[in-house]
Scaffold this motif. Structure first.
Motif, PDB file in Angstrom:
ATOM      1  N   GLU A   7       0.992  45.545  82.461  1.00 25.80           N
ATOM      2  CA  GLU A   7       0.064  45.261  81.368  1.00 25.80           C
ATOM      3  C   GLU A   7       0.793  44.642  80.186  1.00 25.80           C
ATOM      4  OE1 GLU A   7      -3.607  44.769  80.031  1.00 25.80           O
ATOM      5  OE2 GLU A   7      -3.218  45.855  81.882  1.00 25.80           O
ATOM      6  N   ARG A   8       1.996  45.159  79.896  1.00 24.43           N
ATOM      7  CA  ARG A   8       2.792  44.559  78.820  1.00 24.43           C
ATOM      8  C   ARG A   8       3.143  43.114  79.162  1.00 24.43           C
ATOM      9  NH1 ARG A   8       6.870  47.746  78.939  1.00 24.43           N
ATOM     10  NH2 ARG A   8       6.318  49.204  77.286  1.00 24.43           N
ATOM     11  N   ARG A   9       3.439  42.882  80.440  1.00 26.62           N
ATOM     12  CA  ARG A   9       3.794  41.530  80.854  1.00 26.62           C
ATOM     13  C   ARG A   9       2.603  40.588  80.729  1.00 26.62           C
ATOM     14  NH1 ARG A   9       5.208  42.562  85.805  1.00 26.62           N
ATOM     15  NH2 ARG A   9       7.339  43.155  85.242  1.00 26.62           N
ATOM     16  N   VAL A  10       1.422  41.065  81.111  1.00 24.99           N
ATOM     17  CA  VAL A  10       0.213  40.238  80.999  1.00 24.99           C
ATOM     18  C   VAL A  10      -0.057  39.883  79.542  1.00 24.99           C
ATOM     19  CG1 VAL A  10      -2.293  40.234  81.269  1.00 24.99           C
ATOM     20  CG2 VAL A  10      -0.848  41.079  83.115  1.00 24.99           C
ATOM     21  N   ILE A  11       0.029  40.889  78.656  1.00 25.31           N
ATOM     22  CA  ILE A  11      -0.199  40.634  77.232  1.00 25.31           C
ATOM     23  C   ILE A  11       0.858  39.684  76.685  1.00 25.31           C
ATOM     24  CG2 ILE A  11      -0.167  41.703  74.945  1.00 25.31           C
ATOM     25  CD1 ILE A  11      -1.408  44.195  76.219  1.00 25.31           C
ATOM     26  N   GLY A  12       2.122  39.927  77.057  1.00 21.62           N
ATOM     27  CA  GLY A  12       3.196  39.069  76.559  1.00 21.62           C
ATOM     28  C   GLY A  12       3.055  37.635  77.026  1.00 21.62           C
ATOM     29  N   ARG A  13       2.687  37.441  78.305  1.00 20.85           N
ATOM     30  CA  ARG A  13       2.538  36.077  78.823  1.00 20.85           C
ATOM     31  C   ARG A  13       1.358  35.371  78.169  1.00 20.85           C
ATOM     32  NH1 ARG A  13       2.997  37.367  83.796  1.00 20.85           N
ATOM     33  NH2 ARG A  13       0.773  37.658  84.232  1.00 20.85           N
ATOM     34  N   TRP A  72     -17.310  37.751  75.562  1.00 19.67           N
ATOM     35  CA  TRP A  72     -17.056  37.019  76.803  1.00 19.67           C
ATOM     36  C   TRP A  72     -16.019  37.717  77.667  1.00 19.67           C
ATOM     37  CZ3 TRP A  72     -16.669  32.058  73.381  1.00 19.67           C
ATOM     38  CH2 TRP A  72     -17.969  31.695  72.975  1.00 19.67           C
ATOM     39  N   ALA A  73     -15.039  38.396  77.039  1.00 18.01           N
ATOM     40  CA  ALA A  73     -14.039  39.124  77.821  1.00 18.01           C
ATOM     41  C   ALA A  73     -14.675  40.301  78.556  1.00 18.01           C
ATOM     42  CB  ALA A  73     -12.914  39.620  76.905  1.00 18.01           C
ATOM     43  N   GLU A  74     -15.631  40.975  77.911  1.00 21.26           N
ATOM     44  CA  GLU A  74     -16.331  42.076  78.585  1.00 21.26           C
ATOM     45  C   GLU A  74     -17.157  41.563  79.763  1.00 21.26           C
ATOM     46  OE1 GLU A  74     -18.459  45.149  76.679  1.00 21.26           O
ATOM     47  OE2 GLU A  74     -17.076  45.295  74.982  1.00 21.26           O
ATOM     48  N   ILE A 121      -4.769  38.432  69.772  1.00 23.07           N
ATOM     49  CA  ILE A 121      -5.735  37.772  70.653  1.00 23.07           C
ATOM     50  C   ILE A 121      -5.547  38.254  72.097  1.00 23.07           C
ATOM     51  CG2 ILE A 121      -6.321  35.555  71.713  1.00 23.07           C
ATOM     52  CD1 ILE A 121      -5.822  34.277  68.950  1.00 23.07           C
ATOM     53  N   ALA A 122      -4.282  38.265  72.545  1.00 21.84           N
ATOM     54  CA  ALA A 122      -3.994  38.677  73.920  1.00 21.84           C
ATOM     55  C   ALA A 122      -4.351  40.144  74.133  1.00 21.84           C
ATOM     56  CB  ALA A 122      -2.521  38.440  74.235  1.00 21.84           C
ATOM     57  N   THR A 123      -4.013  40.987  73.168  1.00 24.87           N
ATOM     58  CA  THR A 123      -4.302  42.417  73.300  1.00 24.87           C
ATOM     59  C   THR A 123      -5.802  42.681  73.313  1.00 24.87           C
ATOM     60  OG1 THR A 123      -2.230  42.971  72.155  1.00 24.87           O
ATOM     61  CG2 THR A 123      -3.914  44.695  72.282  1.00 24.87           C
ATOM     62  N   SER A 124      -6.524  42.038  72.411  1.00 29.33           N
ATOM     63  CA  SER A 124      -7.974  42.263  72.359  1.00 29.33           C
ATOM     64  C   SER A 124      -8.667  41.755  73.619  1.00 29.33           C
ATOM     65  CB  SER A 124      -8.583  41.606  71.117  1.00 29.33           C
ATOM     66  OG  SER A 124      -8.467  40.196  71.167  1.00 29.33           O
ATOM     67  N   ALA A 125      -8.146  40.669  74.197  1.00 31.97           N
ATOM     68  CA  ALA A 125      -8.720  40.169  75.449  1.00 31.97           C
ATOM     69  C   ALA A 125      -8.558  41.197  76.567  1.00 31.97           C
ATOM     70  CB  ALA A 125      -8.067  38.849  75.846  1.00 31.97           C
ATOM     71  N   ARG A 126      -7.375  41.846  76.621  1.00 32.78           N
ATOM     72  CA  ARG A 126      -7.153  42.845  77.659  1.00 32.78           C
ATOM     73  C   ARG A 126      -7.956  44.126  77.401  1.00 32.78           C
ATOM     74  NH1 ARG A 126      -6.128  41.372  82.250  1.00 32.78           N
ATOM     75  NH2 ARG A 126      -5.117  43.346  82.805  1.00 32.78           N
ATOM     76  N   VAL A 127      -8.015  44.557  76.136  1.00 38.92           N
ATOM     77  CA  VAL A 127      -8.784  45.755  75.813  1.00 38.92           C
ATOM     78  C   VAL A 127     -10.255  45.545  76.174  1.00 38.92           C
ATOM     79  CG1 VAL A 127      -9.620  47.221  73.926  1.00 38.92           C
ATOM     80  CG2 VAL A 127      -7.205  46.562  74.019  1.00 38.92           C
ATOM     81  N   ALA A 137      -3.597  49.398  77.049  1.00 38.97           N
ATOM     82  CA  ALA A 137      -3.361  47.992  76.688  1.00 38.97           C
ATOM     83  C   ALA A 137      -3.192  47.849  75.172  1.00 38.97           C
ATOM     84  CB  ALA A 137      -4.515  47.125  77.180  1.00 38.97           C
ATOM     85  N   GLY A 138      -4.009  48.569  74.415  1.00 41.24           N
ATOM     86  CA  GLY A 138      -3.891  48.537  72.959  1.00 41.24           C
ATOM     87  C   GLY A 138      -2.543  49.044  72.488  1.00 41.24           C
ATOM     88  N   ARG A 139      -2.025  50.110  73.098  1.00 37.42           N
ATOM     89  CA  ARG A 139      -0.716  50.643  72.708  1.00 37.42           C
ATOM     90  C   ARG A 139       0.404  49.660  73.014  1.00 37.42           C
ATOM     91  NH1 ARG A 139      -2.736  55.749  74.455  1.00 37.42           N
ATOM     92  NH2 ARG A 139      -1.768  55.511  76.510  1.00 37.42           N
TER      93      ARG A 139
END
Length: 446
Positions: free
Chosen positions: A4-10, A69-71, A289-295, A310-312
Motif C-alpha cells: 500500500e505504501r508502494r502504491v501511494i508512493g508510485r 469517482w474513486a469510490e 491526492i494519492a492517499t485520498s484516492a486510496r482511502v 492507507a491513511g496512516r
C-alpha cells in the motif's frame, strides 16, 4: 501494507512530476519577469496572487470530486463514473463563469488592497489574458482529477511534461520579443500560458476519445440534463472544499497585495519565497491526492480497515518528506534566492523569508494531508470554519497588524517577514486541530 505504501508512493511520484511541470510554468514566468524588469516581477507578484486565488479555489471545488469517482471505481460501478463526469461539466461551466468575471474586473480588489497605481496597468493586462486561459485550465483539471481517482495519473503527467516544453520558449519569446514579435513583458507570459492551456486541453480530449482504457466508462454519450440529486452531492463536497481552499489560498496570496505597499524590493523578495513555497507544496499535495484516492477506493470497496491503514501510510510519507524539504529550504536559502534575482537587497530579504517559510511548509504539509483525507469521509464544513477563523483571523489579520501597526510589545515590523511569521503560526494551529478532527472522524467510522 508495504504494498500500500508502494502504491501511494508510485501514484504520488507520478502526480508530483506532473505538478512540478505545471509549477515550472510559474517559476519560468517569475525568472523571465525578474530578468525583464524588477517592476515586472513586482507586478507578477500581485497578478499571480489574484489568479492563483481564483484558479486554485475553483480547482479545489473540482478536485473535491476525486473521492466520488474513486469510490465508484472501488465499487466497480464503471458506467456510473461516465455519467458522473458528464454531470461535473455543469459544475465546471459555473466555475469558469465566476472565475472569468473576477479576472476581467480586478480593479476593486487592487484599490482595496492599496496596490500602487503604477502597477495596476500591468496587473490588469496580465489578468485580462489569463481570464481566457481559465476555461481550458479548469477543464484539464477535471481530466486530471478523473485520472487520479482511477489510479491512472500517468497520461496527465506526460501531457504536463510535454506542455512545459512549449511554455518555456513561448514565455521567453513573447516577453522579450524577436522574430518580428514585439516585446510584451509580463503580458507575454500570460499569452504563453493561454496557448499552452488550450494545447493541453486539446490533447486531453483526443486521449479521452482514442485511448482504449477509457472505453468502459462510456464518457462520450450524450450529456444528460442536470441531475439535481447528483449536483447537490457535488455541491456538498465541492462548495465547502472550494471555499476552504479559497480561505487557505487567499490567506497566502493576499499577502502579496498587502506587501506591495512596501515597495518593489519587498514584493520581489516575497515573490521568491512564495514561489519556492508553492513548489515545495507540490510534494504534500501529490501525497495527499494519492492517499485520498486510496482511502476512497477502499471505502468504496467496503473495507474501512484498509482505508485507515492507507491513511496512516500516507501520513508517514508526508511527514518524512516535509522534514527533508524544510531542512533543505533553510540550508540553501541564499543560493535559492540568488536564482531569482541579481539585486543584493532582494536576495538578502528573500533568504530571510525562506527561514520562515521552512516552518510554514511543515505545517502546510500536515494540514493538506488531513483535509484531503477528511473529504474522503465527507467532512468539509468544519475544515472551512477552522480555515476561516485561523488563517484569515489569526494569520492574515495578525500579519497585517504585526507588519503595519504592531501587536502588544512588538512594534510594526514594516517587513514581509511579519506576514510569513504570523501565517506560519496560524497554519501550525490549523494542522494540530485538523489532526484531532481526523482522528475523531476515523474512530467514529470504525
Amino acid at each position: 501494507m508495504t504494498s500500500e505504501r508502494r502504491v501511494i508512493g508510485r501514484h504520488a511520484a507520478t502526480v508530483f512530476v506532473g505538478q512540478m511541470a505545471v509549477m515550472a510554468f510559474g517559476v519560468t514566468d517569475t525568472i523571465v519577469a525578474g530578468r525583464y524588469a524588477e517592476g515586472a516581477l513586482a507586478a507578477l507578484s500581485v497578478g499571480s496572487a489574484i489568479f492563483i486565488s481564483v484558479y486554485v479555489s475553483l480547482m479545489g471545488a473540482l478536485q473535491a470530486l476525486l473521492p466520488v469517482w474513486a469510490e465508484l471505481h472501488g465499487a466497480q460501478r464503471t458506467s456510473e463514473v461516465g455519467r458522473s463526469v458528464r454531470q461535473s461539466l455543469y459544475v465546471c461551466g459555473c466555475a469558469v463563469a465566476v472565475g472569468m468575471a473576477i479576472l476581467l474586473f480586478p480593479a476593486p480588489m487592487l484599490r482595496w488592497t492599496d496596490v500602487p497605481p503604477s502597477m495596476r496597468g500591468d496587473v490588469e493586462a496580465y489578468l485580462g489574458v489569463l481570464a481566457f486561459a481559465l476555461a481550458p485550465a479548469l477543464l484539464f483539471r477535471l481530466f486530471s482529477t478523473l485520472n487520479q481517482s482511477l489510479g491512472k495519473p500517468q497520461l496527465v503527467t506526460w501531457l504536463q511534461l510535454a506542455s512545459l516544453g512549449i511554455k518555456l520558449p513561448l514565455s521567453i519569446w513573447f516577453a522579450f520579443g524577436g522574430a518580428g514579435l514585439p516585446a510584451m513583458g509580463l503580458v507575454g507570459c500570460g499569452w504563453a500560458t493561454l496557448v499552452v492551456n488550450y494545447a493541453m486541453l486539446g490533447a486531453a480530449i483526443w486521449l479521452l476519445r482514442s485511448e482504449s482504457s477509457y472505453r468502459e466508462y462510456r464518457f462520450w454519450q450524450r450529456i444528460e440534463p442536470p441531475d439535481w440529486t447528483q449536483l447537490r452531492k457535488f455541491a456538498r463536497l465541492g462548495i465547502p472544499a472550494g471555499l476552504a481552499v479559497l480561505v487557505e489560498v487567499t490567506s497566502f496570496t493576499l499577502m502579496a497585495l498587502f506587501i506591495a505597499r512596501l515597495g518593489t524590493a519587498a514584493s520581489a523578495a516575497h515573490q521568491i519565497a512564495a514561489n519556492l513555497t508553492a513548489v515545495a507544496y507540490m510534494v504534500p499535495l501529490s501525497l495527499s491526492i494519492a492517499t485520498s484516492a486510496r482511502v476512497s477506493f477502499w471505502l468504496g470497496a467496503g473495507d474501512a480497515l484498509l482505508a485507515r491503514k492507507a491513511g496512516r501510510k500516507g501520513f508517514q510519507l508526508t511527514v518524512l518528506f516535509a522534514l527533508l524539504i524544510a531542512s533543505a529550504m533553510a540550508m540553501f536559502r541564499w543560493q535559492l534566492a540568488g536564482i531569482y534575482s541579481a539585486n543584493p537587497a532582494v536576495i538578502a530579504l528573500g533568504a530571510t523569508l525562506l527561514l520562515a517559510t521552512s516552518f510554514y511548509h511543515l505545517a502546510d504539509a500536515l494540514q493538506t494531508l488531513c483535509v484531503f483525507v477528511l473529504r474522503c469521509y465527507q467532512v468539509t464544513v468544519m475544515p472551512l470554519v477552522l480555515y476561516g477563523t485561523l488563517l484569515w483571523g489569526v494569520g492574515l489579520g495578525g500579519s497585517y497588524l504585526l507588519a503595519y501597526r504592531g501587536i502588544g510589545p512588538w512594534t510594526a515590523m514594516q517587513s514581509p517577514l511579519a506576514f510569513w511569521l504570523m501565517s506560519g503560526v496560524a497554519l501550525f494551529a490549523t494542522a494540530v486541530l485538523f489532526l484531532v478532527l481526523l482522528g475523531w472522524t476515523v474512530r467514529r467510522r470504525r
